[in-house]
Enzyme design. Structure first.
Site, short mmCIF file in Angstrom:
data_model
loop_
_atom_site.label_atom_id
_atom_site.label_comp_id
_atom_site.label_asym_id
_atom_site.label_seq_id
_atom_site.Cartn_x
_atom_site.Cartn_y
_atom_site.Cartn_z
N TYR A 186 151.92 42.20 79.95
CA TYR A 186 151.61 40.76 80.08
C TYR A 186 151.58 40.11 78.70
O TYR A 186 152.17 39.04 78.48
CB TYR A 186 150.29 40.57 80.81
CG TYR A 186 149.89 39.11 80.93
CD1 TYR A 186 150.57 38.25 81.79
CD2 TYR A 186 148.86 38.58 80.16
CE1 TYR A 186 150.23 36.91 81.88
CE2 TYR A 186 148.51 37.25 80.24
CZ TYR A 186 149.20 36.41 81.11
OH TYR A 186 148.85 35.08 81.19
N SER A 201 148.73 31.50 76.68
CA SER A 201 147.56 32.33 76.95
C SER A 201 147.05 32.94 75.65
O SER A 201 147.83 33.19 74.73
CB SER A 201 147.97 33.46 77.91
OG SER A 201 146.97 34.44 77.99
N LYS A 219 153.78 37.08 77.06
CA LYS A 219 153.22 35.82 76.54
C LYS A 219 153.47 35.67 75.03
O LYS A 219 153.58 34.55 74.54
CB LYS A 219 151.73 35.72 76.90
CG LYS A 219 151.49 35.50 78.40
CD LYS A 219 152.03 34.14 78.88
CE LYS A 219 151.65 33.81 80.31
NZ LYS A 219 152.21 32.54 80.80
N ASP A 236 162.13 29.14 92.53
CA ASP A 236 161.76 30.49 92.11
C ASP A 236 162.37 30.70 90.72
O ASP A 236 163.60 30.69 90.57
CB ASP A 236 162.32 31.52 93.11
CG ASP A 236 161.87 32.94 92.79
OD1 ASP A 236 161.57 33.24 91.61
OD2 ASP A 236 161.83 33.77 93.73
#
Ligand code: NAP
Length: 310
Positions: free
Chosen positions: A156, A143, A160, A66
């Site tokens: 998000y 991304s 990124k 994790d």
């Protein structure tokens, strides 16, 4: 001959799962893959796919890891029986969708923890040994959302973008140690990503004003259209990871698709951001798809219309 030892984070589904399978079943049999999962109870799909793909015995091992927990990362590292990792793939990630003002602090913190701090923790665990051995490859799933801001993906994209800075900084430092960092910049990929968004699929909207809700509906229609037109299968994307892995002089960035490069270039050629902001706004929120013409984006040289991606 010693096998190349690969450790991948986030292998319960999607890109991580397919990359683990691709490498473990490589005809050269030269990879030993440690596919790591946040929760080992989710190993069923990978185990079944490995069986049906005929991955040779000993080519694939699953470990709990994790990325939010430094002890879990250290425990996974200790279970690598070869005592070294030649290729580290930082792939674990989570999305968060919706207007910024309605995002719960817990959800924001969790996405930043997984995507940014989680990648830092993983790198901190494995880089020192690579530097000591003066050899190593690091591949990070990047991304388009790390190269351009996308509406309703602010947190998000922030995560990124952070990954871009992290990797670029390390890529400058590490070559004298024989360690190379590459980002595999993905466009839309058909995975469980949308279902596994932090806070659940669909995005948080409770408490948003009517106008923002309307814009969100338009964004969702745009996203559906873009996935329909441009989404790639994870198998296609994993080949880009392999290309990076095989390169004797790895680049910092590899792109899974060229479709969005015009926008990447637009951000660089107009550093004020005006061109990009206007083009992306039109592309996502135009009432009719016909409004998303190449001319709207600054001319035919810019290629197809942009997309909101992950
Ligand atoms: N799909 C796209 O369109 C797209 C586009 C560009 C970039 N990406 C990036 O690609 C990467 C992989 O995503 P995907 O598309 O393959 O989606 P996915 O199927 O949802 O895979 C994400 C993986 O990350 C794992 N993960 C989440 N939190 C974790 C944690 N705390 N520790 C370890 N693993 C954790 C998930 O595990 P659990 O199932 O246990 O939560 C899952 O295995 C992500 O970094 C994503 O940002 C995706």
């Amino acid at each position: 001959m010693d096998r190349t030892v690969v450790l991948i984070t986030g292998c319960s589904s999607g890109i991580g799962l397919h990359l683990a399978l691709r490498l473990a079943s490589d005809p050269s049999r030269r990879f030993k893959v440690y596919a790591t999962l946040r929760d080992l109870r989710a190993q069923g799909p990978l185990r079944e796919a490995a069986q049906s793909r005929g991955c040779p015995p000993g080519s694939l091992e699953m470990l709990q890891l994790d990325v939010r927990d430094a002890d879990s990362v250290a425990a996974a590292r200790a279970r690598v029986t070869e005592g070294r990792v030649d290729v580290l793939v930082c792939n674990a990630g989570r999305g968060l969708l919706g207007p910024l003002e309605v995002q719960e602090a817990g959800a924001v913190g969790s996405v930043l923890d997984v995507n940014v701090a989680g990648t830092v923790r993983t790198l901190q665990a494995f880089l020192p040994d690579m530097k000591r051995r003066r050899s190593g490859r690091v591949l990070v799933t990047g991304s388009m959302g790390g190269l351009m801001g996308l509406p309703f993906n602010a947190v998000y994209c922030a995560s990124k973008f952070a990954i871009e800075g992290l990797c670029e900084s390390l890529a400058v430092l590490l070559p004298p140690f024989g360690v190379h960092v590459s980002l595999i910049e993905c466009g839309p990929v058909r995975t469980a990503f949308q279902e596994k968004l932090e806070g659940g699929p669909g995005g948080a909207l409770d408490g948003a004003d009517a106008e923002t809700r309307d814009l969100f509906s338009r964004y969702q229609r745009h996203l559906e259209r873009i996935f329909h037109e441009a989404a790639q299968d994870p198998e296609e994307v994993t080949e880009v990871f392999l290309a990076a892995l095989r390169s004797p002089r790895p680049a910092l960035r590899y792109f899974s698709t060229e479709r969005f490069l015009p926008l990447v270039r637009m951000r660089l050629t107009d550093p004020s951001g005006r061109s990009y902001v206007a083009a992306m706004h039109r592309a996502v929120f135009a009432e009719e798809p016909a409004e998303e013409s190449a001319a709207d984006l600054g001319g035919p040289a810019l290629g197809p219309p942009p997309a909101a991606l992950q």
